[in-house]
Design a protein around this motif. Sequence first.
Motif, PDB file in Angstrom:
ATOM      1  N   SER A   1       0.837  -1.199   0.000  1.00  0.00           N
ATOM      2  CA  SER A   1       0.000   0.000   0.000  1.00  0.00           C
ATOM      3  C   SER A   1       0.868   1.245   0.000  1.00  0.00           C
ATOM      4  N   ALA A   2       0.198   2.399  -0.081  1.00  0.00           N
ATOM      5  CA  ALA A   2       0.926   3.662  -0.215  1.00  0.00           C
ATOM      6  C   ALA A   2       1.982   3.797   0.876  1.00  0.00           C
TER       7      ALA A   2
ATOM      8  N   PRO B   1       6.599   5.069   1.350  1.00  0.00           N
ATOM      9  CA  PRO B   1       7.789   5.545   0.620  1.00  0.00           C
ATOM     10  C   PRO B   1       8.419   4.463  -0.250  1.00  0.00           C
TER      11      PRO B   1
ATOM     12  N   SER C   1       1.335   9.083  -1.646  1.00  0.00           N
ATOM     13  CA  SER C   1       0.355  10.089  -2.079  1.00  0.00           C
ATOM     14  C   SER C   1       1.023  11.367  -2.582  1.00  0.00           C
TER      15      SER C   1
ATOM     16  N   ASN D   1      -6.786   9.331  -1.018  1.00  0.00           N
ATOM     17  CA  ASN D   1      -6.396   9.312   0.389  1.00  0.00           C
ATOM     18  C   ASN D   1      -7.057  10.521   1.051  1.00  0.00           C
TER      19      ASN D   1
ATOM     20  N   LYS E   1      -9.981   5.512   0.067  1.00  0.00           N
ATOM     21  CA  LYS E   1      -9.365   5.007   1.292  1.00  0.00           C
ATOM     22  C   LYS E   1     -10.066   5.698   2.457  1.00  0.00           C
TER      23      LYS E   1
ATOM     24  N   ARG F   1      -4.844   4.853   7.873  1.00  0.00           N
ATOM     25  CA  ARG F   1      -4.255   4.864   9.222  1.00  0.00           C
ATOM     26  C   ARG F   1      -4.028   6.309   9.633  1.00  0.00           C
TER      27      ARG F   1
ATOM     28  N   LEU G   1       4.317   2.358  13.455  1.00  0.00           N
ATOM     29  CA  LEU G   1       3.916   1.294  12.532  1.00  0.00           C
ATOM     30  C   LEU G   1       2.851   0.431  13.207  1.00  0.00           C
ATOM     31  N   SER G   2       2.111  -0.303  12.372  1.00  0.00           N
ATOM     32  CA  SER G   2       1.013  -1.110  12.914  1.00  0.00           C
ATOM     33  C   SER G   2       1.540  -2.427  13.481  1.00  0.00           C
TER      34      SER G   2
ATOM     35  N   THR H   1      -6.557  -2.771   4.482  1.00  0.00           N
ATOM     36  CA  THR H   1      -5.292  -2.084   4.738  1.00  0.00           C
ATOM     37  C   THR H   1      -5.162  -1.750   6.219  1.00  0.00           C
ATOM     38  N   GLY H   2      -4.222  -2.407   6.853  1.00  0.00           N
ATOM     39  CA  GLY H   2      -3.978  -2.142   8.271  1.00  0.00           C
ATOM     40  C   GLY H   2      -3.705  -3.409   9.049  1.00  0.00           C
ATOM     41  N   GLY H   3      -2.468  -3.564   9.494  1.00  0.00           N
ATOM     42  CA  GLY H   3      -2.139  -4.623  10.439  1.00  0.00           C
ATOM     43  C   GLY H   3      -1.841  -5.985   9.833  1.00  0.00           C
TER      44      GLY H   3
ATOM     45  N   MET I   1      -0.234  -4.029   2.286  1.00  0.00           N
ATOM     46  CA  MET I   1       0.774  -4.090   3.353  1.00  0.00           C
ATOM     47  C   MET I   1       1.697  -2.883   3.250  1.00  0.00           C
ATOM     48  N   ALA I   2       1.971  -2.264   4.381  1.00  0.00           N
ATOM     49  CA  ALA I   2       2.982  -1.197   4.417  1.00  0.00           C
ATOM     50  C   ALA I   2       3.952  -1.450   5.572  1.00  0.00           C
ATOM     51  N   SER I   3       3.444  -1.413   6.809  1.00  0.00           N
ATOM     52  CA  SER I   3       4.344  -1.520   7.980  1.00  0.00           C
ATOM     53  C   SER I   3       5.220  -2.767   7.924  1.00  0.00           C
TER      54      SER I   3
ATOM     55  N   LEU J   1       7.954  -2.324   5.415  1.00  0.00           N
ATOM     56  CA  LEU J   1       8.956  -1.354   5.868  1.00  0.00           C
ATOM     57  C   LEU J   1       9.852  -1.974   6.943  1.00  0.00           C
TER      58      LEU J   1
HETATM   59  C1  LIG Z   1       5.857   5.487   6.430  1.00  0.00           C
HETATM   60  C2  LIG Z   1       4.441   5.419   5.921  1.00  0.00           C
HETATM   61  C3  LIG Z   1       4.062   6.258   4.889  1.00  0.00           C
HETATM   62  C4  LIG Z   1       2.751   6.227   4.405  1.00  0.00           C
HETATM   63  N1  LIG Z   1       2.392   7.044   3.378  1.00  0.00           N
HETATM   64  C5  LIG Z   1       1.116   7.002   2.927  1.00  0.00           C
HETATM   65  C6  LIG Z   1       0.711   7.828   1.845  1.00  0.00           C
HETATM   66  O1  LIG Z   1       1.500   8.579   1.259  1.00  0.00           O
HETATM   67  N2  LIG Z   1      -0.590   7.758   1.445  1.00  0.00           N
HETATM   68  C7  LIG Z   1      -1.493   6.922   2.050  1.00  0.00           C
HETATM   69  O2  LIG Z   1      -2.657   6.876   1.633  1.00  0.00           O
HETATM   70  N3  LIG Z   1      -1.124   6.112   3.058  1.00  0.00           N
HETATM   71  C8  LIG Z   1       0.142   6.137   3.505  1.00  0.00           C
HETATM   72  N4  LIG Z   1       0.502   5.320   4.529  1.00  0.00           N
HETATM   73  C9  LIG Z   1      -0.495   4.408   5.116  1.00  0.00           C
HETATM   74  C10 LIG Z   1      -0.344   3.001   4.524  1.00  0.00           C
HETATM   75  O3  LIG Z   1      -0.580   2.987   3.134  1.00  0.00           O
HETATM   76  C11 LIG Z   1      -1.322   2.009   5.181  1.00  0.00           C
HETATM   77  O4  LIG Z   1      -2.653   2.318   4.831  1.00  0.00           O
HETATM   78  C12 LIG Z   1      -1.231   1.996   6.687  1.00  0.00           C
HETATM   79  O5  LIG Z   1       0.112   2.085   7.130  1.00  0.00           O
HETATM   80  C13 LIG Z   1      -1.859   0.724   7.253  1.00  0.00           C
HETATM   81  O6  LIG Z   1      -1.254  -0.427   6.717  1.00  0.00           O
HETATM   82  P1  LIG Z   1      -0.104  -1.255   7.507  1.00  0.00           P
HETATM   83  O7  LIG Z   1      -0.689  -1.677   8.787  1.00  0.00           O
HETATM   84  O8  LIG Z   1       0.210  -2.399   6.601  1.00  0.00           O
HETATM   85  O9  LIG Z   1       1.030  -0.328   7.709  1.00  0.00           O
HETATM   86  C14 LIG Z   1       1.809   5.329   5.001  1.00  0.00           C
HETATM   87  C15 LIG Z   1       2.222   4.488   6.040  1.00  0.00           C
HETATM   88  C16 LIG Z   1       3.511   4.528   6.505  1.00  0.00           C
HETATM   89  C17 LIG Z   1       3.900   3.600   7.609  1.00  0.00           C
END
Ligand SMILES: Cc1cc2nc3c(=O)[nH]c(=O)nc-3n(C[C@H](O)[C@H](O)[C@H](O)COP(=O)(O)O)c2cc1C
Length: 337
Positions: free
Chosen positions: A20-21, A23, A46, A135, A172, A200, A219-220, A246-248, A268-270, A273
């Motif tokens: 997911s979104a 860096p 974003s 977003n 979102k 988030r 982070l989640s 999206t989340g967790g 997935m993001a956290s 990362l």
């Molecule tokens: C470092 C970081 C940067 C993020 N940047 C964006 C962003 O630019 N746009 C967005 O919609 N969500 C952003 N998110 C949110 C993630 O896309 C995601 O929805 C959120 O972290 C929950 O997913 P996770 O539990 O897998 O981290 C970011 C999250 C993190 C941790």
Amino acid sequence: MIDLSTHYLGLKLKNPLVPSASPLSKKLDDAKRLEDAGASALVMYSLFEEALRSEEAMLDRFLLDQSIGHAESAGFMPTPQDYRSSLDHYLEQIHALKSSLEIPVIASLNGVSLSGWVELGAELQQAGADALELNVYYVAGNIEQTGDEVEQRYLDLLKVLRTKVSLPIVMKLAPQFSSLPNFVLKLEEAGAQGVALFNRFFQPDINLEDLSIIDQLKLSNSSDSLLVMRWLAILHGRTRLTLAATGGVHTTDDALKMLLAGADVVHMASALLQHGSSRLTEILKGIEAWLEAREYESVSQLKGSLSQQHQKDPSVFARESYIRVLDSFSPPGGVWR
Ligand SMILES: Cc1cc2nc3c(=O)[nH]c(=O)nc-3n(C[C@H](O)[C@H](O)[C@H](O)COP(=O)(O)O)c2cc1C
């Protein structure tokens, strides 16, 4: 061979795992690593309208200073043609990702004004994105504003965007809506193709040493996924919108639960990362092994099979389970007699 494919926003994806979104879409190498690890699509970081507007204001001020002859600024002498805004960078990144990846690239936009959402949305479409994620990071903290007005912001935005953007659009959403299923229905009527549950919202904290407010990004962890899972289970089969969790999601189990509840894709993001792209491969292999062990033929067979509609007792996702859980709770032994 198990069929891991899924449909999301009208796109056929080879599996349900989508970064997911974050860096991680800023560098081509990272994005390529995610694709090689098995990602079936990529949501970009974003583009923020506010950042763009403040850059424009700075540039205007700078050019004005040059034209009225402020020695300091004239010394730098950049020309407007040299200037590349965050929009230019973002559009270039869409081009670059599209030409080096085979998987679909979903652009992400965070606008402020209606005209900004529309103008920028059209630019992202023009640049070749396969879909657009909105977003809408809106903290409804205005005491004068009603819940209807908050919902209307999202709906107006979607309707206006629809006049200029033909790409599939995914909203979102924040987790706090009075009636999420009804709002999702309204989004469907207003022209969305999907919802991503949930955005988030980073929570400010208080520093007790100097009594300042701390902006922080945490982070989640896996327990964050349960909120998402419940709402997926309630929505599955009740909307034509495709559903992104999206989340967790940190483990194979987290991802499987999202699919069982009704997700079409799992973001997935956290976890990425924290652990790198190999975590995506592990989860993908884990899903495949789990399906194989239970003789499933495809992810479609699994999707939504434990949603509310498929429960003998649909109250497990509703209020009654709250009462049961409270009644059956007992505190740890040895602490309270
Ligand atoms: C470092 C970081 C940067 C993020 N940047 C964006 C962003 O630019 N746009 C967005 O919609 N969500 C952003 N998110 C949110 C993630 O896309 C995601 O929805 C959120 O972290 C929950 O997913 P996770 O539990 O897998 O981290 C970011 C999250 C993190 C941790």
